[in-house]
Design an enzyme around this catalytic site. Structure first.
Site, PDB file in Angstrom:
ATOM      1  N   ASN A   1      23.043 -10.746-133.125  1.00 10.13           N
ATOM      2  CA  ASN A   1      23.330  -9.350-132.800  1.00 10.13           C
ATOM      3  C   ASN A   1      23.804  -9.302-131.348  1.00 10.13           C
ATOM      4  O   ASN A   1      22.989  -9.450-130.438  1.00 10.13           O
ATOM      5  CB  ASN A   1      22.050  -8.523-132.997  1.00 10.13           C
ATOM      6  CG  ASN A   1      22.195  -7.094-132.493  1.00 10.13           C
ATOM      7  OD1 ASN A   1      23.303  -6.613-132.251  1.00 10.13           O
ATOM      8  ND2 ASN A   1      21.064  -6.409-132.333  1.00 10.13           N
TER       9      ASN A   1
ATOM     10  N   LYS B   1      24.924  -6.810-129.746  1.00  9.81           N
ATOM     11  CA  LYS B   1      24.690  -5.492-129.134  1.00  9.81           C
ATOM     12  C   LYS B   1      25.958  -5.026-128.403  1.00  9.81           C
ATOM     13  O   LYS B   1      27.055  -5.357-128.838  1.00  9.81           O
ATOM     14  CB  LYS B   1      23.481  -5.545-128.197  1.00  9.81           C
ATOM     15  CG  LYS B   1      22.273  -6.204-128.853  1.00  9.81           C
ATOM     16  CD  LYS B   1      21.015  -5.977-128.071  1.00  9.81           C
ATOM     17  CE  LYS B   1      19.906  -6.831-128.639  1.00  9.81           C
ATOM     18  NZ  LYS B   1      18.601  -6.455-128.157  1.00  9.81           N
TER      19      LYS B   1
ATOM     20  N   HIS C   1      17.913  -0.780-136.368  1.00  5.58           N
ATOM     21  CA  HIS C   1      17.459  -1.560-135.202  1.00  5.58           C
ATOM     22  C   HIS C   1      16.620  -0.647-134.316  1.00  5.58           C
ATOM     23  O   HIS C   1      16.908   0.552-134.187  1.00  5.58           O
ATOM     24  CB  HIS C   1      18.674  -2.093-134.434  1.00  5.58           C
ATOM     25  CG  HIS C   1      18.299  -3.119-133.406  1.00  5.58           C
ATOM     26  ND1 HIS C   1      17.753  -2.767-132.201  1.00  5.58           N
ATOM     27  CD2 HIS C   1      18.348  -4.468-133.415  1.00  5.58           C
ATOM     28  CE1 HIS C   1      17.497  -3.866-131.497  1.00  5.58           C
ATOM     29  NE2 HIS C   1      17.851  -4.914-132.227  1.00  5.58           N
TER      30      HIS C   1
ATOM     31  N   GLU D   1      16.538  -0.264-131.262  1.00 10.86           N
ATOM     32  CA  GLU D   1      17.293   0.412-130.203  1.00 10.86           C
ATOM     33  C   GLU D   1      17.981   1.662-130.734  1.00 10.86           C
ATOM     34  O   GLU D   1      18.263   2.587-129.974  1.00 10.86           O
ATOM     35  CB  GLU D   1      18.289  -0.577-129.575  1.00 10.86           C
ATOM     36  CG  GLU D   1      17.566  -1.583-128.684  1.00 10.86           C
ATOM     37  CD  GLU D   1      18.263  -2.907-128.505  1.00 10.86           C
ATOM     38  OE1 GLU D   1      19.457  -3.032-128.842  1.00 10.86           O
ATOM     39  OE2 GLU D   1      17.593  -3.845-128.032  1.00 10.86           O
TER      40      GLU D   1
ATOM     41  N   GLU E   1      11.059  -7.160-136.337  1.00  9.82           N
ATOM     42  CA  GLU E   1      11.322  -7.271-134.906  1.00  9.82           C
ATOM     43  C   GLU E   1      10.297  -6.422-134.145  1.00  9.82           C
ATOM     44  O   GLU E   1      10.487  -5.201-134.008  1.00  9.82           O
ATOM     45  CB  GLU E   1      12.721  -6.765-134.576  1.00  9.82           C
ATOM     46  CG  GLU E   1      13.830  -7.527-135.263  1.00  9.82           C
ATOM     47  CD  GLU E   1      15.128  -7.463-134.461  1.00  9.82           C
ATOM     48  OE1 GLU E   1      15.630  -8.519-134.104  1.00  9.82           O
ATOM     49  OE2 GLU E   1      15.604  -6.359-134.174  1.00  9.82           O
TER      50      GLU E   1
ATOM     51  N   GLY F   1      14.082  -8.883-126.269  1.00  9.60           N
ATOM     52  CA  GLY F   1      14.619  -9.040-124.919  1.00  9.60           C
ATOM     53  C   GLY F   1      13.575  -9.266-123.844  1.00  9.60           C
ATOM     54  O   GLY F   1      13.894  -9.247-122.653  1.00  9.60           O
TER      55      GLY F   1
ATOM     56  N   SER G   1      13.248 -12.290-129.093  1.00 10.62           N
ATOM     57  CA  SER G   1      13.172 -13.416-128.139  1.00 10.62           C
ATOM     58  C   SER G   1      13.198 -14.784-128.813  1.00 10.62           C
ATOM     59  O   SER G   1      12.523 -15.711-128.351  1.00 10.62           O
ATOM     60  CB  SER G   1      11.940 -13.267-127.244  1.00 10.62           C
ATOM     61  OG  SER G   1      12.071 -12.121-126.424  1.00 10.62           O
TER      62      SER G   1
END
Ligand code: PEP
Length: 251
Positions: free
Chosen positions: A11, A13, A98, A100, A168, A174, A213
């Site tokens: 991904n 992003k 996701h 985000e 996730e 991250g 990660s």
């Protein structure tokens, strides 16, 4: 119904311009020479690069995907991209839900479910993301949160082999942090049970990816956990070398 091969998905992003297409070409070549063994490898670049990446990947087993899609196939939705548009641009997958997008764009389970349906209707496979926040894990609610997201985000009519779930944990994305193997195995086992509840007798064919990660240094450990059928990789997928070290687990 047989289970699909493991899936290693990148991904990107909101990263990447045309220069970054070299990384796609490097992954394409590494996959062609057996660098990911039996695994399926997927890159989800920004939508601006999808058509150019698709031209580079013609005839290659490297798959391409979108990072999100609208729930409607077309219409007055300025700035949005529909699932048929992604398909037309060369995608065979799309990531939906996701964290985000759930957090930054207030996407509910119902929105994610509608996006998943739109993806399937357009002929795409959907990677549906679920996962708890740090406070939710601390409160002992991790399994309940993922269970609720799965129940709310997956259409019952969906074919199980065209859905992948990405677990996730939001706090692992991250951050360089990852759950322990025990936590991953517990969560993936729980997700597997939930999938059997959605599709009695068939929940075993859906791939459950771990994301958060994943790096070349920890991939072998994370990918060997029970019920882990691949990875959704963010930061480390921007480098072909790092990404292929992860996918190389399946060689
Ligand atoms: C992601 O955003 O899907 C992700 C897993 O990111 P990272 O690998 O950078 O934690």
């Amino acid at each position: 119904m047989t289970k699909a091969p493991p899936l290693v998905a990148g991904n990107w992003k909101m990263n990447g311009t045309r220069d970054s297409l070299w990384e796609v070409a490097r992954v394409r070549d590494a996959v062609a020479s057996g660098g990911a063994g039996r695994a399926e490898v997927l890159i989800c670049p920004p939508a601006t690069l999808l058509m150019a990446a698709a031209a580079l990947c013609e005839g290659s087993p490297l798959k391409l995907g979108g990072q999100d899609c609208h729930a409607e196939p077309s219409g007055a939705f300025t700035g949005d991209i529909s699932a048929p548009m992604l398909k037309d641009a060369g995608a065979s997958y799309v990531i939906v839900g996701h964290s985000e997008r759930r957090a930054g764009h207030q996407e509910s389970d119902e929105t994610v479910r509608r996006k998943t349906m739109a993806a399937l209707d357009a002929g795409l496979c959907a990677i549906v993301c679920v996962g708890e926040t740090a406070p939710e894990r601390k409160a002992g609610e991790a399994l309940a949160v993922a269970g609720r997201q799965i129940a709310g985000s997956i259409p019952k009519s969906a074919p199980p082999q065209r859905i992948a779930i990405a677990y996730e944990p939001v706090w692992a994305i991250g951050s360089g942090l990852t759950p322990g193997l025990k936590e991953i195995a517990e969560m993936h086992g729980f997700i597997r049970e939930k999938l059997f509840a959605v599709w009695p007798g068939q929940g075993g064919v859906t791939r459950i990816l771990y994301g958060g990660s994943v790096k070349p240094e920890n991939a072998a450990e994370l990918l060997s956990a029970k019920n882990v059928d691949g990875a959704l990789v963010g930061g480390a997928s921007l480098s072909a070398e790092a990404f292929m070290k992860i996918a190389g687990f399946y060689r």
